[in-house]
Scaffold this active site. Structure first.
Site, PDB file in Angstrom:
ATOM      1  N   TYR A  34      13.349  26.115   9.948  1.00 42.14           N
ATOM      2  CA  TYR A  34      14.089  26.628   8.791  1.00 42.14           C
ATOM      3  C   TYR A  34      13.577  26.034   7.483  1.00 42.14           C
ATOM      4  CZ  TYR A  34      17.934  29.147  11.066  1.00 42.14           C
ATOM      5  OH  TYR A  34      18.695  30.050  11.754  1.00 42.14           O
ATOM      6  N   LYS A  51      12.047  23.164  24.344  1.00 41.34           N
ATOM      7  CA  LYS A  51      11.015  23.984  24.996  1.00 41.34           C
ATOM      8  C   LYS A  51       9.809  23.069  25.201  1.00 41.34           C
ATOM      9  CE  LYS A  51       9.546  27.946  26.564  1.00 41.34           C
ATOM     10  NZ  LYS A  51      10.112  28.570  27.784  1.00 41.34           N
ATOM     11  N   ASP A  90      15.295  28.636  27.312  1.00 38.47           N
ATOM     12  CA  ASP A  90      15.467  29.926  27.998  1.00 38.47           C
ATOM     13  C   ASP A  90      16.440  29.773  29.177  1.00 38.47           C
ATOM     14  OD1 ASP A  90      13.538  28.314  29.181  1.00 38.47           O
ATOM     15  OD2 ASP A  90      12.189  29.951  29.732  1.00 38.47           O
ATOM     16  N   ASP A 125      20.918  27.752  16.432  1.00 36.63           N
ATOM     17  CA  ASP A 125      21.395  28.984  15.790  1.00 36.63           C
ATOM     18  C   ASP A 125      21.638  30.046  16.852  1.00 36.63           C
ATOM     19  OD1 ASP A 125      21.960  30.861  13.703  1.00 36.63           O
ATOM     20  OD2 ASP A 125      19.957  31.691  14.017  1.00 36.63           O
ATOM     21  N   ASP A 152      25.537  31.342  18.734  1.00 43.50           N
ATOM     22  CA  ASP A 152      26.075  32.709  18.729  1.00 43.50           C
ATOM     23  C   ASP A 152      26.396  33.158  20.151  1.00 43.50           C
ATOM     24  OD1 ASP A 152      25.954  33.070  15.977  1.00 43.50           O
ATOM     25  OD2 ASP A 152      25.030  35.050  16.130  1.00 43.50           O
TER      26      ASP A 152
HETATM   27  C1  IPM Z   1      24.417  30.404  10.896  1.00 45.11           C
HETATM   28  C2  IPM Z   1      23.784  31.592  10.244  1.00 45.11           C
HETATM   29  C3  IPM Z   1      22.774  31.092   9.218  1.00 45.11           C
HETATM   30  C4  IPM Z   1      21.751  30.289   9.964  1.00 45.11           C
HETATM   31  C5  IPM Z   1      22.115  32.194   8.389  1.00 45.11           C
HETATM   32  C6  IPM Z   1      23.136  33.067   7.709  1.00 45.11           C
HETATM   33  C7  IPM Z   1      21.138  31.620   7.398  1.00 45.11           C
HETATM   34  O1  IPM Z   1      23.213  32.434  11.174  1.00 45.11           O
HETATM   35  O2  IPM Z   1      25.038  29.583  10.184  1.00 45.11           O
HETATM   36  O3  IPM Z   1      24.297  30.284  12.112  1.00 45.11           O
HETATM   37  O4  IPM Z   1      20.806  30.846  10.545  1.00 45.11           O
HETATM   38  O5  IPM Z   1      21.853  29.062   9.972  1.00 45.11           O
HETATM   39 MG    MG Z   2      23.622  31.865  13.185  1.00 39.99          MG
END
Ligand code: IPM
Ligand code: MG
Length: 378
Positions: A149, A196, A228, A252, A256
């Site tokens: 990032y 990884k 993975d 990240d 999710d």
């Molecule tokens: C998160 C989001 C952010 C990230 C984006 C919006 C930049 O997906 O906080 O997980 O990737 O960190």
């Molecule tokens: Mg995210």
């Protein structure tokens, strides 16, 4: 004692949910004799509209003066066509880097009241579950201010290629590992480092450092998974996990995945912390606290959004940045009580085990119900 809180409501439903969270903070303050002072700041799309930049320097400067920051959400279709460095999401990266909050704590808990919202079958939830329940309660600790990032990125001169770089220093890895071990210490004492290392050199450094550090935490069970495999294990038996620690990009993605397993992304809070783990117990590090649900522009301002993730983020702020554990527990108990009473915003409605007893309410009613539960708590 006074605490100063930078408020960044942001875009979409951000302002809707942050308003409810501050009301709850004020109520918990009244109850326990604490004063919270707010400084409202602009970042994200609204800041682009007013100043031309997603993170005006004044916002970052003012945020640095506060004890902690509560963020709603940033972004929306209106700003999606802007170049990368002018998009609302830049504000998040700028705040994370500027406030040096390198450890992102993302709990993913399957609440018993929302059990049937989980997309996994019963057998899957039970598989390998060491928690003595059929749910799961895991914490992803994601490195937040390093890696791909923030590494060097660009395009070749002829425009035919592009690159992003995953770079980690030993110091960056070690500090987030310490935060993760400290978190495991007060949980079920299991830590899984995800990388990884079969391919990436940076991952091999993560693994070496984890192996070395694990000797300082012999009472914590340290394990390792390739990313993975971890992605697969999360949907095969999420109950096997306690704390997962990983890099910025892997965190990240996995967070999710973990979020959707709870079936209620509108409920999930997060904390991003900057100080060494050893200081977490007392008045702690500066932190950014935010619900993970995003800005949901389609329902903004309509009194529909679920304010519970923002309220639970405020509880994390009480716990981690202010060392106010009793107050944090009181807020969490109040949220639990309104769920027990059957109150649901539309995003979590009709999915519980007692759908018949549910009552669908809007943002403000849900916030008010939490307030009432908090005030009436013994
Ligand atoms: C998160 C989001 C952010 C990230 C984006 C919006 C930049 O997906 O906080 O997980 O990737 O960190
Ligand atoms: Mg995210």
């Amino acid at each position: 004692m006074n605490y100063s809180i930078a408020l960044v409501p942001g875009d979409g439903i951000g302002p809707d949910v942050v308003t409810q969270a501050t009301e709850v903070l004020d109520a918990v303050g009244d109850k326990f004799g604490r004063t919270f002072n707010y400084v409202e700041l602009e970042a994200g799309g609204c800041a682009i509209d007013h100043t031309g930049e997603p993170l005006p320097p004044e916002t970052l400067e003012a945020a640095k003066q506060c004890d902690a920051l509560l963020l709603g959400a940033v972004g929306g279709p209106k700003w999606e066509t802007l170049p990368g460095n002018l998009r609302p999401e830049r504000a998040l990266l700028g705040l994370r880097a500027g406030l040096e909050v390198y450890a992102n704590l993302r709990p993913a808990v399957l609440l018993p009241q929302l059990r049937s919202a989980c997309p996994l079958k019963d057998e899957v939830l039970a598989a390998g579950n060491l928690q003595g329940t059929d749910g799961f309660d895991l914490l992803i600790v994601r490195e937040l201010t390093g890696g791909i990032y923030f590494g060097k990125q660009g395009r070749s001169d002829d425009g035919n290629s592009a690159f992003d770089t995953e770079t980690y220093s030993k110091g960056e890895i070690e500090r987030v590992l310490r935060t993760a071990y400290a978190a495991a210490e007060v949980r079920r004492k299991k830590l899984c480092m995800v990388d990884k290392a079969n391919v990436l050199e940076s991952s091999r450094l993560w693994r070496e450092l984890t192996q070395a550090l694990s000797r300082e935490y012999p009472h914590i069970e340290t394990s390792y998974l390739y990313v993975d495999n971890c992605a697969m294990q999360l949907v095969r038996s999420p109950g096997q996990f306690d704390v997962i620690v990983t890099s910025n990009l892997f965190g990240d993605i996995l967070s999710d995945e973990a979020a959707v397993l709870t079936g209620s992304i509108g409920m999930l809070a997060s904390a991003s912390l900057g100080a060494p783990a050893s200081s977490l117990a007392q008045k702690g590090p500066r932190g950014i606290y935010e619900p993970i649900h995003g800005s949901a522009p389609d329902i903004a301002g309509r009194d529909i959004a679920n304010p519970l993730a923002a309220i639970l983020s405020a509880a994390m702020m009480l716990r981690y940045s202010f060392g106010l554990e009793k107050e944090a527990l009181a807020v969490e108990a109040a949220v639990n009580a309104v769920l027990d009473a059957g109150l649901r915003t539309q995003d979590i409605a009709g999915r519980g085990d007692h759908a018949g007893n549910e009552k669908v309410v809007g943002t403000r009613k849900m916030g008010a119900a939490v307030l009432e539960a908090l005030i009436n708590e013994a």
